[in-house]
Enzyme design. Structure first.
Site, PDB file in Angstrom:
ATOM      1  N   ASN A   1      46.125  72.139 119.800  1.00 19.72           N
ATOM      2  CA  ASN A   1      45.538  73.129 118.898  1.00 19.72           C
ATOM      3  C   ASN A   1      45.049  74.284 119.767  1.00 19.72           C
ATOM      4  OD1 ASN A   1      44.038  74.610 117.111  1.00 19.72           O
ATOM      5  ND2 ASN A   1      42.498  73.021 116.711  1.00 19.72           N
TER       6      ASN A   1
ATOM      7  N   GLY B   1      35.075  70.641 122.719  1.00 17.56           N
ATOM      8  CA  GLY B   1      34.795  71.764 123.612  1.00 17.56           C
ATOM      9  C   GLY B   1      33.539  71.589 124.448  1.00 17.56           C
TER      10      GLY B   1
ATOM     11  N   LYS C   1      43.827  77.014 118.893  1.00 19.64           N
ATOM     12  CA  LYS C   1      42.698  77.737 118.271  1.00 19.64           C
ATOM     13  C   LYS C   1      42.945  79.251 118.371  1.00 19.64           C
ATOM     14  CE  LYS C   1      39.828  73.754 119.092  1.00 19.64           C
ATOM     15  NZ  LYS C   1      38.507  73.177 119.321  1.00 19.64           N
TER      16      LYS C   1
ATOM     17  N   GLU D   1      35.883  73.121 112.751  1.00 18.83           N
ATOM     18  CA  GLU D   1      35.537  74.551 112.821  1.00 18.83           C
ATOM     19  C   GLU D   1      35.791  75.243 111.480  1.00 18.83           C
ATOM     20  OE1 GLU D   1      37.901  75.250 116.345  1.00 18.83           O
ATOM     21  OE2 GLU D   1      36.508  73.973 117.458  1.00 18.83           O
TER      22      GLU D   1
ATOM     23  N   SER E   1      37.590  66.968 123.778  1.00 20.38           N
ATOM     24  CA  SER E   1      37.550  66.959 125.247  1.00 20.38           C
ATOM     25  C   SER E   1      38.511  65.952 125.885  1.00 20.38           C
ATOM     26  CB  SER E   1      36.113  66.737 125.739  1.00 20.38           C
ATOM     27  OG  SER E   1      35.269  67.780 125.287  1.00 20.38           O
TER      28      SER E   1
ATOM     29  N   HIS F   1      39.899  71.011 110.029  1.00 19.90           N
ATOM     30  CA  HIS F   1      39.282  70.994 111.357  1.00 19.90           C
ATOM     31  C   HIS F   1      37.786  71.280 111.205  1.00 19.90           C
ATOM     32  CE1 HIS F   1      38.253  72.019 115.453  1.00 19.90           C
ATOM     33  NE2 HIS F   1      39.348  71.373 115.817  1.00 19.90           N
TER      34      HIS F   1
ATOM     35  N   GLU G   1      37.852  63.658 115.097  1.00 19.47           N
ATOM     36  CA  GLU G   1      37.288  64.549 116.110  1.00 19.47           C
ATOM     37  C   GLU G   1      35.776  64.608 115.942  1.00 19.47           C
ATOM     38  OE1 GLU G   1      40.524  67.553 117.522  1.00 19.47           O
ATOM     39  OE2 GLU G   1      39.455  68.409 115.838  1.00 19.47           O
TER      40      GLU G   1
HETATM   41  P1  13P Z   1      38.792  70.338 122.939  1.00 19.08           P
HETATM   42  O1  13P Z   1      39.927  69.474 123.436  1.00 19.08           O
HETATM   43  O2  13P Z   1      38.767  71.694 123.546  1.00 19.08           O
HETATM   44  O3  13P Z   1      37.493  69.621 122.977  1.00 19.08           O
HETATM   45  O4  13P Z   1      39.111  70.610 121.365  1.00 19.08           O
HETATM   46  C1  13P Z   1      39.397  69.541 120.542  1.00 19.08           C
HETATM   47  C2  13P Z   1      39.821  70.065 119.227  1.00 19.08           C
HETATM   48  O5  13P Z   1      39.018  70.590 118.474  1.00 19.08           O
HETATM   49  C3  13P Z   1      41.246  69.988 118.871  1.00 19.08           C
HETATM   50  O6  13P Z   1      41.457  70.307 117.532  1.00 19.08           O
END
Ligand code: 13P
Length: 252
Positions: A9, A174, A11, A98, A214, A96, A168
């Site tokens: 992803n 992150g 983002k 976010e 992560s 997601h 997640e």
């Molecule tokens: P990170 O791997 O940067 O923690 O992000 C995970 C994520 O949100 C994937 O959709």
């Protein structure tokens, strides 16, 4: 049996030229990828068709990070599932954290999106995950249960068999802090059992459940070694072709 899947992803990262370079790097590494793992990249919307063209003769699949909750019409700035299908993308990330947090996407909206994605013969990657406060208060099982039930259990059996789930935990996204492999396994098994109660063992055993938060080359092996972890949804580490390759090759 269910598929192993590693999805990147991206983002809201990369310029157009950086996206092309990353995609071409991945393509050049493809012959070193584990052949039994489905590899998906989800770039920003704007670059989707370009990546589909780059990967046209490759096994790397392309997905997107969101889709609209309406079919078509006067919804400025939105991109519909039908449009996504029309450029031959394969996957859509739905729900997601976010999107849930910054764009107020609740279970009802996500359920509508999920139905539109399935109606257009795209494969959803449906995300769930608890906040840090939920985990600290010991509410994580309840949160995951309600996200799964309210988001996906309106689907019939045939529809449900086509979805991928991603767990997640929000506190691991992150942050550099991962769920331990045991914590991931515990929730993945919990989700699989919920699915089994609703849709039966056969469907539950065939659904891929990915872990995200992560995941890096140095922890992927341990996480993917767990029975109910069928791969990962990767953020930061998906922006580096070599790191992503190492994660893809982390299944035993
Ligand atoms: P990170 O791997 O940067 O923690 O992000 C995970 C994520 O949100 C994937 O959709």
């Amino acid at each position: 049996m269910r598929k192993n899947i590693v999805a990147g992803n991206w983002k809201m990262n990369t310029s157009f030229n950086e996206a092309i370079e990353l995609a071409e790097n991945l393509k050049s590494l493809e012959n070193t990828f584990d052949k039994n793992t489905e590899v998906i990249v989800c770039p920003p919307f704007l670059y989707t068709k370009t990546l589909i063209d780059i990967f046209y003769d490759s096994s790397i699949k392309v997905g997107v990070q969101n889709s609209a909750s309406n079919e078509e019409g006067a919804y400025t700035g939105e991109v519909s599932a039908k449009m996504i299908k029309s450029i031959n993308a394969d996957y859509v990330i739905i729900g997601h954290s976010e999107r849930r947090e910054y764009y107020c996407e609740n279970d009802e909206i996500l359920n509508t999106k999920l139905n539109l994605v399935l109606k257009n013969n795209l494969k959803p990657i449906f995300c769930v995950g608890e906040q840090l406060e939920d985990r600290k208060a010991g509410n994580h099982f309840d949160v995951i249960k309600s996200q799964i039930i309210n988001g996906t259990f309106g689907l019939d059996k045939e529809q449900f068999a086509n979805i991928i789930i991603a767990y997640e935990p929000v506190w691991a996204i992150g942050t550099g802090e991962t769920a331990s492999p045991e914590q991931a396994q515990e929730i993945h098994l919990f989700i699989r059992n919920l699915i089994s109660e609703k849709y039966g063992n056969n469907i539950a055993n065939n659904i891929s459940i990915l872990y995200g938060g992560s995941v890096k080359p140095n922890n992927a092996k341990e996480i993917f070694s767990k029975t109910d972890v069928d791969g990962g949804l990767i953020g930061g580490a998906a922006l580096n072709a070599n790191d992503f390759k190492e994660i893809i090759n982390s299944f035993n």
